[in-house]
Design a protein around this motif. Sequence first.
Motif, mmCIF file in Angstrom:
data_model
loop_
_atom_site.group_PDB
_atom_site.id
_atom_site.type_symbol
_atom_site.label_atom_id
_atom_site.label_comp_id
_atom_site.label_asym_id
_atom_site.label_seq_id
_atom_site.Cartn_x
_atom_site.Cartn_y
_atom_site.Cartn_z
ATOM 1 N N SER A 130 0.806 -1.224 0.000
ATOM 2 C CA SER A 130 0.000 0.000 0.000
ATOM 3 C C SER A 130 0.840 1.276 0.000
ATOM 4 O O SER A 130 0.290 2.376 -0.069
ATOM 5 C CB SER A 130 -0.922 0.014 1.222
ATOM 6 N N HIS A 131 2.156 1.157 0.048
ATOM 7 C CA HIS A 131 3.009 2.344 0.168
ATOM 8 C C HIS A 131 2.880 3.225 -1.074
ATOM 9 O O HIS A 131 3.004 2.741 -2.212
ATOM 10 C CB HIS A 131 4.464 1.923 0.348
ATOM 11 N N ALA A 159 5.544 1.686 -7.130
ATOM 12 C CA ALA A 159 4.845 1.789 -8.409
ATOM 13 C C ALA A 159 4.302 0.456 -8.896
ATOM 14 O O ALA A 159 3.311 0.419 -9.636
ATOM 15 C CB ALA A 159 5.786 2.360 -9.469
ATOM 16 N N LYS A 160 4.946 -0.641 -8.514
ATOM 17 C CA LYS A 160 4.547 -1.972 -8.986
ATOM 18 C C LYS A 160 4.765 -3.000 -7.894
ATOM 19 O O LYS A 160 5.725 -2.893 -7.106
ATOM 20 C CB LYS A 160 5.363 -2.359 -10.225
ATOM 21 N N VAL A 161 3.889 -3.994 -7.859
ATOM 22 C CA VAL A 161 4.035 -5.133 -6.960
ATOM 23 C C VAL A 161 4.198 -6.389 -7.805
ATOM 24 O O VAL A 161 3.360 -6.666 -8.682
ATOM 25 C CB VAL A 161 2.829 -5.286 -6.024
ATOM 26 N N ARG A 179 -6.534 -6.294 -4.393
ATOM 27 C CA ARG A 179 -7.490 -5.270 -3.943
ATOM 28 C C ARG A 179 -6.768 -3.992 -3.522
ATOM 29 O O ARG A 179 -7.196 -2.881 -3.852
ATOM 30 C CB ARG A 179 -8.335 -5.824 -2.792
ATOM 31 N N ILE A 180 -5.665 -4.158 -2.803
ATOM 32 C CA ILE A 180 -4.908 -2.981 -2.362
ATOM 33 C C ILE A 180 -4.282 -2.274 -3.557
ATOM 34 O O ILE A 180 -4.359 -1.054 -3.691
ATOM 35 C CB ILE A 180 -3.817 -3.391 -1.355
ATOM 36 N N GLU A 226 -4.772 1.625 -5.263
ATOM 37 C CA GLU A 226 -3.663 2.574 -5.392
ATOM 38 C C GLU A 226 -3.214 2.731 -6.841
ATOM 39 O O GLU A 226 -2.252 3.451 -7.123
ATOM 40 C CB GLU A 226 -2.480 2.086 -4.549
ATOM 41 N N LEU A 227 -3.901 2.044 -7.776
ATOM 42 C CA LEU A 227 -3.572 2.091 -9.207
ATOM 43 C C LEU A 227 -2.118 1.692 -9.468
ATOM 44 O O LEU A 227 -1.405 2.317 -10.255
ATOM 45 C CB LEU A 227 -3.867 3.474 -9.793
#
Length: 493
Positions: free
Chosen positions: A217-218, A222-224, A238-239, A243-244
């Motif tokens: 959520s930080h 920019a990407k997970v 969902r998170i 946060e787009l």
Amino acid sequence: MRSFENLIAGKRLPSISGKWLPSLDPYRNENWCEVPDSDAADVDAAVAAASDAFKSAAWGDLTATARGTLLRKLADLIAENAQQLAEIEVRDNGKLFSEMLVQLRYIPQWFYYYGGLADKIEGGVLPIDKAEHFVYTTWEPLGVVAAITAWNSPLLLLTWKLAPGLAAGNTFVIKPSEFSSASTLAFVDLFEKAGFPPGVVNVVCGTGQAVGAPLVSHPGVAKVAFTGSDATGRAISRIAAGELKHLTMELGGKSPNIVFDDADQDAAAAGVASGIFAAAGQTCMAGSRLLVQRTIYDDFLARVRALASSIKMGDPMDLETQMGPLANIAQYKKVLSCIADAKSEGCVVALGGTTHEHAGGGLFVNPTIFRDVDNQSQLAQREVFGPVLAVIPFDTDEEALQLANGTNFGLGAGIWTKDMSRVFRFAKRLQSGTVWVNTYRALAFMAPFGGVKSSGLGRESGQETIKAYMQTKTVWINNSTQPPGNPFIMRLG
């Protein structure tokens, strides 16, 4: 116990709270090291370091060719340290040393591959329909990437994220599984030796709730890029959606191995045993459902059962061991619970279904086979992530397809047949990210890997993956010397 520390901005640091997490040696069933029990404060520090590195001239001004050179230097260092890293990984998660050494010796290929690809990502000049304009595109890195890895093959799964992401020019905050962080913390020592600037790669250890959630959520991420269970993947999705954030997820599977009556039964039996009992079934691509044509059902099941019965279990450092312990206590309990649930459902045990007592005292479960399983049962629908095989008979090709596609997962599938017409039909219709034909568990750095349905989003490995860590920029240049037209009308005509 040996202590490993976080890596933030090029410095080895304990958690800000000073807390530690023990890490279990699953073969001896005793703690062997400790890693930081970090929290959101450590995450903030790591993301800030990664963000600063991304903006720095030391990293941001490097040419793509220079990034590729760093990746190739890193690959050389991994090859030199393969045995040491493999030994740490075995101690931390119980995987066979023989397999981990093969993995560590092959991992450099991803860094060589993406090191070579780094300066091959080209933009283009667009043949725009407005004569007075010159328009071109470029590819740019996203920024800070959060890499969250699973406990079963930490360094291989991490490599699938780091190699393309670094080649693209991103920086990283890595959150390894709290059950197997040690090999990752040892691995990242090599980045400084290879010449990467401080802060390009950071590691924060801790639990999913204390580290994973604030990292995902930080606002600085920019990407997970995540590998793990579908349940955790849904929570991350969902998170990230809120946060787009960009997202790549390689999740679980309930992969079918489909054996037809014209198959080479010896080869198929070996492939099936490898697909479910290698790594004690703790792989996302495990062929945990065996679909067998009824005309050979009993004979083929006997072959697989004989192979499974002969598996040598024991010390994962022993090169003759074929199956080691489960990786941690939570997974050990889950597998035993799934076996108990299958028995209560009325599933028939053909082999195993019990724990394995070993002198090492480790977390062993015997190779387990359930026969005549209903494809709608929990055993056939739920990912066990252990050495548990559900055997399901079928009669026709169409029935085999319906059974194979009849789960929420779609990571891998195996087909065993000599009929090439059938191969192409099944390859097209199987709802699976990868289809193996007369083989199983084969991977390569240039071959995309990932799932459909609940098995994930996006792909890892292969050329296309690097662009998942980049975004396109379009540049418009007006070459006209004429005065502009009506400023209140969009330039479409």
